[in-house]
Design a protein around this motif. Structure first.
Motif, short mmCIF file in Angstrom:
data_model
loop_
_atom_site.label_atom_id
_atom_site.label_comp_id
_atom_site.label_asym_id
_atom_site.label_seq_id
_atom_site.Cartn_x
_atom_site.Cartn_y
_atom_site.Cartn_z
N PHE A 109 0.83 -1.20 0.00
CA PHE A 109 0.00 0.00 0.00
C PHE A 109 0.87 1.26 0.00
CE2 PHE A 109 0.38 -1.81 4.25
CZ PHE A 109 0.95 -0.77 4.96
N LYS A 133 -7.95 3.08 -2.90
CA LYS A 133 -7.08 2.93 -4.07
C LYS A 133 -5.61 2.89 -3.64
CE LYS A 133 -6.55 4.85 -8.70
NZ LYS A 133 -6.75 6.03 -9.55
N ARG A 144 -3.10 -5.06 -12.03
CA ARG A 144 -3.79 -5.70 -10.89
C ARG A 144 -5.26 -5.87 -11.24
NH1 ARG A 144 -2.73 -3.54 -5.09
NH2 ARG A 144 -1.26 -5.28 -5.16
N ALA A 180 -4.52 1.86 -0.94
CA ALA A 180 -4.27 0.58 -0.26
C ALA A 180 -4.22 -0.58 -1.27
CB ALA A 180 -5.35 0.32 0.78
N GLY A 181 -4.58 -0.30 -2.52
CA GLY A 181 -4.45 -1.32 -3.57
C GLY A 181 -5.74 -2.01 -3.96
N TYR A 182 -6.88 -1.43 -3.56
CA TYR A 182 -8.15 -2.10 -3.85
C TYR A 182 -9.09 -1.15 -4.60
CZ TYR A 182 -6.26 -5.26 -0.38
OH TYR A 182 -5.44 -6.12 0.29
N ASN A 183 -10.29 -1.65 -4.90
CA ASN A 183 -11.30 -0.84 -5.58
C ASN A 183 -12.57 -0.74 -4.73
OD1 ASN A 183 -10.01 -2.52 -8.31
ND2 ASN A 183 -9.96 -0.29 -8.19
N ASN A 217 0.94 3.69 -5.01
CA ASN A 217 0.40 2.34 -4.93
C ASN A 217 0.85 1.46 -6.10
OD1 ASN A 217 -1.12 3.66 -6.82
ND2 ASN A 217 -3.08 2.82 -6.16
N ASN A 242 -8.66 -6.66 -9.26
CA ASN A 242 -9.40 -6.88 -8.01
C ASN A 242 -10.78 -7.43 -8.35
OD1 ASN A 242 -7.57 -5.95 -5.97
ND2 ASN A 242 -7.95 -3.85 -6.66
#
Lengths: 212, 91
Positions: free
Chosen positions: A24, B79, A80, B81-84, A49, A82
């Motif tokens: 992160f 975002k 990536r 943190a690497g997520y959606n 990120n 998700n």
């Protein structure tokens, strides 16, 4: 047909070492992967990120000959995905620094490292593939490929201990023609991950990683 | 008496601003990696508490009295943190 199946198997059921190249934003990852034949210690800072940088020390042991590399790393999260119940990543890995070998013919010189990592995971399945290529003016080029597959017997909660049964396959064709298979146990709790196992040729493995 | 009423009014009006935000997140499968979500939100002054649920893929954010976290901020932090973000719900 057989080649296709092997190719699919390679892509799907493969894995990486313990280190996470990019975490992160503003996160720090400290990791240490250790076997008798090599060790890989990293301190990485994720500054967006998608990008991380840091330092990396490698130690390769082939018989009595030891080669060490000290690298400044730059890693990039290229892609990536998700999904609801899974995540997949492709990372590009690079490093530049110095190497030192006990082999007089190689001595000390600059060294370069390039590679990639692919992983796909759910809460109970983990697969990854990592490939490194090492080069330098006085370094005999060599590569390292690590593949992993893991299964977790249960879905642990956010702050519960997660356990995994893992299998790592490592191949360094220019150094050793042996394919080293290492069954291991992986655990993580909160921001700490640790793994231990023993390879089919009796080499121990101990890995540790902490996210800050 | 007036003082008591005034204190009660102040308390109730501030409580009215305290809120709960529920964020549905995709890609959240690894508890080790998702620690980043808790870390990022804990750094925000307006956030009182953060709870992550991997089963439901939800992040529950409790804000401090009279404070709020905007949708843009929520999106940016997830975002980072690497997520959606899939959805944001406020109570």
């Amino acid at each position: 047909m057989f080649k296709n199946l092997v190719g699919i198997f390679w892509l799907v059921f493969t894995a990486s070492a313990a280190a996470h190249p990019v975490i992160f934003n503003d996160g720090i990852v400290v990791s240490s992967s250790n076997m008798e034949s090599y060790s890989d210690n990293q301190l990485l800072y994720t500054f967006t990120n998608k990008w991380s940088t840091g330092v990396n020390h490698w130690r390769f042991s082939q018989g009595k000959e030891i080669t060490e590399l000290g690298l400044v790393r730059l890693n990039h999260l290229l892609w990536r995905r998700n999904a609801d119940d899974s995540q997949a990543n492709i990372y590009l890995l690079s490093g530049i620094g110095m190497m030192d070998s006990e082999n007089d013919a190689q001595g000390t010189s600059e060294a370069y490292m390039g590679g990639f990592e692919f992983d796909w995971e759910t809460r109970t399945l983990f697969t990854a593939l990592k490939h490194y290529y090492f080069s330098g003016p006085s370094l005999a080029d060599f590569s390292m490929t690590q593949m992993r597959i893991g299964v977790s017997p249960f879905e642990a909660g956010f702050e519960e201990l997660q356990s995994w049964l893992m299998l790592q396959v490592m191949y360094m064709p220019e150094v050793d023609s042996t394919i080293v298979v290492t069954p291991m146990l992986r655990f993580f709790y909160k921001n700490v991950l640790w793994e231990f196992g023993s390879s089919t040729r009796g080499e121990w493995m101990l890995n540790l990683m902490v996210h800050y | 008496m007036k003082k008591t009423i005034l204190i009660m009014l102040c308390t109730f009006s501030l409580s009215a601003f305290a809120g709960e935000i529920t964020v549905k997140v995709s890609g959240m499968v690894c508890s080790l990696c998702a620690q980043g979500i808790k870390k990022k939100y804990s750094e925000i002054e307006a956030v009182k508490e953060v709870k992550v649920n991997l089963d439901t893929k939800l992040v529950h954010i409790q804000t401090k009295d009279g404070m709020d976290v905007s949708d843009t901020q929520i999106n940016n932090l997830i975002k980072e943190a690497g997520y959606n973000v899939v959805s944001i719900e406020r109570k």
